[in-house]
Design a protein around this motif. Sequence first.
Motif, PDB file in Angstrom:
ATOM      1  N   ARG A 324       0.829  -1.204   0.000  1.00  0.00           N
ATOM      2  CA  ARG A 324       0.000   0.000   0.000  1.00  0.00           C
ATOM      3  C   ARG A 324       0.869   1.263   0.000  1.00  0.00           C
ATOM      4  N   ARG A 325       1.926   1.250   0.814  1.00  0.00           N
ATOM      5  CA  ARG A 325       2.809   2.414   0.838  1.00  0.00           C
ATOM      6  C   ARG A 325       3.438   2.640  -0.527  1.00  0.00           C
ATOM      7  N   LEU A 326       3.823   1.548  -1.195  1.00  0.00           N
ATOM      8  CA  LEU A 326       4.443   1.694  -2.513  1.00  0.00           C
ATOM      9  C   LEU A 326       3.463   2.263  -3.528  1.00  0.00           C
ATOM     10  N   VAL A 327       2.248   1.704  -3.586  1.00  0.00           N
ATOM     11  CA  VAL A 327       1.332   2.101  -4.665  1.00  0.00           C
ATOM     12  C   VAL A 327       0.772   3.505  -4.437  1.00  0.00           C
ATOM     13  N   LEU A 328       0.863   4.005  -3.203  1.00  0.00           N
ATOM     14  CA  LEU A 328       0.434   5.379  -2.920  1.00  0.00           C
ATOM     15  C   LEU A 328       1.629   6.326  -2.838  1.00  0.00           C
ATOM     16  N   SER A 329       2.628   6.023  -3.659  1.00  0.00           N
ATOM     17  CA  SER A 329       3.828   6.854  -3.722  1.00  0.00           C
ATOM     18  C   SER A 329       4.253   7.002  -5.173  1.00  0.00           C
ATOM     19  N   GLU A 330       5.247   7.852  -5.392  1.00  0.00           N
ATOM     20  CA  GLU A 330       5.743   8.069  -6.753  1.00  0.00           C
ATOM     21  C   GLU A 330       6.457   6.846  -7.315  1.00  0.00           C
ATOM     22  N   THR A 331       6.701   5.825  -6.496  1.00  0.00           N
ATOM     23  CA  THR A 331       7.236   4.576  -7.037  1.00  0.00           C
ATOM     24  C   THR A 331       6.260   3.965  -8.027  1.00  0.00           C
ATOM     25  N   ASN A 332       4.989   4.161  -7.777  1.00  0.00           N
ATOM     26  CA  ASN A 332       3.941   3.705  -8.700  1.00  0.00           C
ATOM     27  C   ASN A 332       3.874   4.678  -9.877  1.00  0.00           C
ATOM     28  N   PRO A 333       4.160   4.232 -11.090  1.00  0.00           N
ATOM     29  CA  PRO A 333       4.177   5.169 -12.226  1.00  0.00           C
ATOM     30  C   PRO A 333       2.816   5.781 -12.533  1.00  0.00           C
ATOM     31  N   TRP A 334       1.738   5.234 -11.985  1.00  0.00           N
ATOM     32  CA  TRP A 334       0.404   5.756 -12.252  1.00  0.00           C
ATOM     33  C   TRP A 334      -0.181   6.491 -11.045  1.00  0.00           C
ATOM     34  N   PHE A 335       0.711   6.885 -10.112  1.00  0.00           N
ATOM     35  CA  PHE A 335       0.319   7.718  -8.985  1.00  0.00           C
ATOM     36  C   PHE A 335       0.662   9.159  -9.315  1.00  0.00           C
ATOM     37  N   HIS A 336      -0.307  10.067  -9.152  1.00  0.00           N
ATOM     38  CA  HIS A 336      -0.119  11.450  -9.583  1.00  0.00           C
ATOM     39  C   HIS A 336      -0.466  12.429  -8.465  1.00  0.00           C
ATOM     40  N   ARG A 337       0.338  13.464  -8.348  1.00  0.00           N
ATOM     41  CA  ARG A 337       0.062  14.566  -7.431  1.00  0.00           C
ATOM     42  C   ARG A 337      -0.266  15.807  -8.238  1.00  0.00           C
ATOM     43  N   GLY A 338      -1.290  16.532  -7.828  1.00  0.00           N
ATOM     44  CA  GLY A 338      -1.668  17.744  -8.525  1.00  0.00           C
ATOM     45  C   GLY A 338      -2.260  18.762  -7.584  1.00  0.00           C
ATOM     46  N   THR A 339      -2.687  19.881  -8.132  1.00  0.00           N
ATOM     47  CA  THR A 339      -3.255  20.949  -7.309  1.00  0.00           C
ATOM     48  C   THR A 339      -4.693  20.670  -6.913  1.00  0.00           C
ATOM     49  N   ALA A 340      -5.382  19.835  -7.668  1.00  0.00           N
ATOM     50  CA  ALA A 340      -6.782  19.530  -7.366  1.00  0.00           C
ATOM     51  C   ALA A 340      -6.949  18.191  -6.672  1.00  0.00           C
ATOM     52  N   ALA A 341      -6.033  17.249  -6.908  1.00  0.00           N
ATOM     53  CA  ALA A 341      -6.165  15.911  -6.330  1.00  0.00           C
ATOM     54  C   ALA A 341      -4.833  15.191  -6.390  1.00  0.00           C
ATOM     55  N   THR A 342      -4.736  14.145  -5.574  1.00  0.00           N
ATOM     56  CA  THR A 342      -3.596  13.240  -5.575  1.00  0.00           C
ATOM     57  C   THR A 342      -4.137  11.827  -5.453  1.00  0.00           C
ATOM     58  N   GLY A 343      -3.680  10.933  -6.332  1.00  0.00           N
ATOM     59  CA  GLY A 343      -4.186   9.572  -6.256  1.00  0.00           C
ATOM     60  C   GLY A 343      -3.695   8.729  -7.406  1.00  0.00           C
ATOM     61  N   ILE A 344      -4.312   7.571  -7.565  1.00  0.00           N
ATOM     62  CA  ILE A 344      -3.897   6.594  -8.567  1.00  0.00           C
ATOM     63  C   ILE A 344      -4.737   6.742  -9.832  1.00  0.00           C
ATOM     64  N   GLY A 345      -4.065   6.718 -10.965  1.00  0.00           N
ATOM     65  CA  GLY A 345      -4.720   6.741 -12.264  1.00  0.00           C
ATOM     66  C   GLY A 345      -4.445   5.456 -13.024  1.00  0.00           C
TER      67      GLY A 345
END
Length: 429
Positions: A324-345
Motif C-alpha cells: 500500500r505504501r508503494l502504490v500510494l507513492s511516486e514509485t507507482n508510475p500511475w500515482f499522480h500529485r496535482g493541485t486539485a487531487a492526488t491519487g492513482i490513475g
Amino acid sequence: MDELLPKTLVDDLTVEVTRHAGERVGTLFARALRETVERTPTVREDGSVFVVTGDIPAMWLRDSTAQWQTYLLLLDRAPALTDVIAGVLKTQFASIRHDAYANAFNDGPTGACHEPGDNTDDPRLWERKYEVDSLAFPVLLAHRLRRATGRDDVLGADAAPAMRRIVDLWRLEQDHEQRSPYRFVRPTPLRSETLQRDGLGTPVARTGMTWSGFRPSDDACEYGYNVPANLFAARALDHVATAAREVFDDPALARDARQLAAELREGVARHGVVEHPEHGRVWAYEVDGLGGVLLADDANMPSLLSLPLLGACAADDPLYVTTRRLVLSETNPWFHRGTAATGIGSPHTPDRYVWPIALCVQALTSGSEREAVRMLQLVADTDDGTLHVHEGFHVDDPSRWTREWFSWADSTFCELALSLLGLRVTDLD
C-alpha cells in the motif's frame, strides 16, 4: 424507482450522508444511488437482468458486479432489489457459459461491438478481452448475495456449470503457452489494445498462477500474470468451494477449487513478491515468470490497493501494508500529485488523470472515517458541476475528464458514503 428503491429510504440515507459529509456529497450520493437502479438494468421475461455500464451500451461482468454489490447493504429495507441482483447473476453465469473468455456482452445477438475488426464474429459479444477478474467478480457477487439473503436459489441453474467452467479455464491458463486456445488480435498500432505474437500475448513461463490477457482496465497486460487478479481469483475459488459443498453437493468441484486456489497463492508467493529497496517486501502488479516485473498499481479493481475489499487479504497484512505504501507513492508510475487531487490513475486514461474509483478504494481501505469524508468531498468537488462521478479527471484541472456516465464509479462512491453510516460490504467467510 419507488418499487425497487423506496424514495423514503433514499431520502433518509441522504440526510445521514449529508450530516456526515456535507450537502454537496449528499446531493451527489442521492443521484448516484438512484441512477444505477433507474437507468442501468433491463429485466428480461425470464427474470435475467442486463446491465449497461453507463454511457457504453454493453454489460461488463466486472462492472455489473461492482455496480450492484453496494445494494446488498440495503436489502433489508429494499427487498425487491434481491430479485434484481439475482437476475444480474443469472445473466452473468449464462454469459460465462456462452463464452468464458469474453469480458463484455450485448443484450442478445445484436452484433454491436467495440471494434468490428476484432477476430471474433459472435454477435453476442461486445468485446472478447480475456481478463481473470471477469470470472471472479460474478462468483464474489453470488457468494455475497447468498450470505446476505440466506437463499441458495439466488445462484440459479447456470451457477454450478459456470463455476466448473471457471475452474477448468483458470487451470488451463496456468499453461498458457502450450494449451491456451485464446487469441486476441485487434487492427491497431496501440500495444494496449491487442496482444503480441499474433494474439498469444507476451511470453510467460509456468508459475502456478493463471494467465490474463488484459487488465481490469481492458488494457493488455505487459506481463501475463496479474498479481491482484490471481489473489482475487484464489479468493473466488474459496467461494466456489463453499458453494460446491453447501449448495451443489459437488465434492469434486469443491476439491478442484481448493487445490487451484492453493496453487495460485503459492505461485504469487514464489513469483509475485519482490524486495523493494525502499518499501521492503511487496506484491508486484504483474510478472511473467521469466524475470519481468512491473511494480505499479492501476486504478481499476482488482488492484493491489483493493485486495482487502475483495476478501483477498486483511488490511493489516504486513505485505499489504508495505505494498500500500508503494502504490500510494511516486514509485507507482500511475500515482499522480496535482493541485486539485492526488491519487492513482491508469495508462487507460490520459497522463496525470486520477480515478475517483481509486480515491474511494483508498478511503475504504484506510479504516479512517476522516479519510472517507475527505475523499467523498474531493470527488464531489471535482465533478466539474455535472453531478456525475467520472472515470478519471486531470489532477490540476477537473474540467478535463473522461466518461460522462460511469455507473461503477457512482456505486463505489455510494459504497464509501454508506460506510459512514456503518454499512460495509464485507467478506469474512
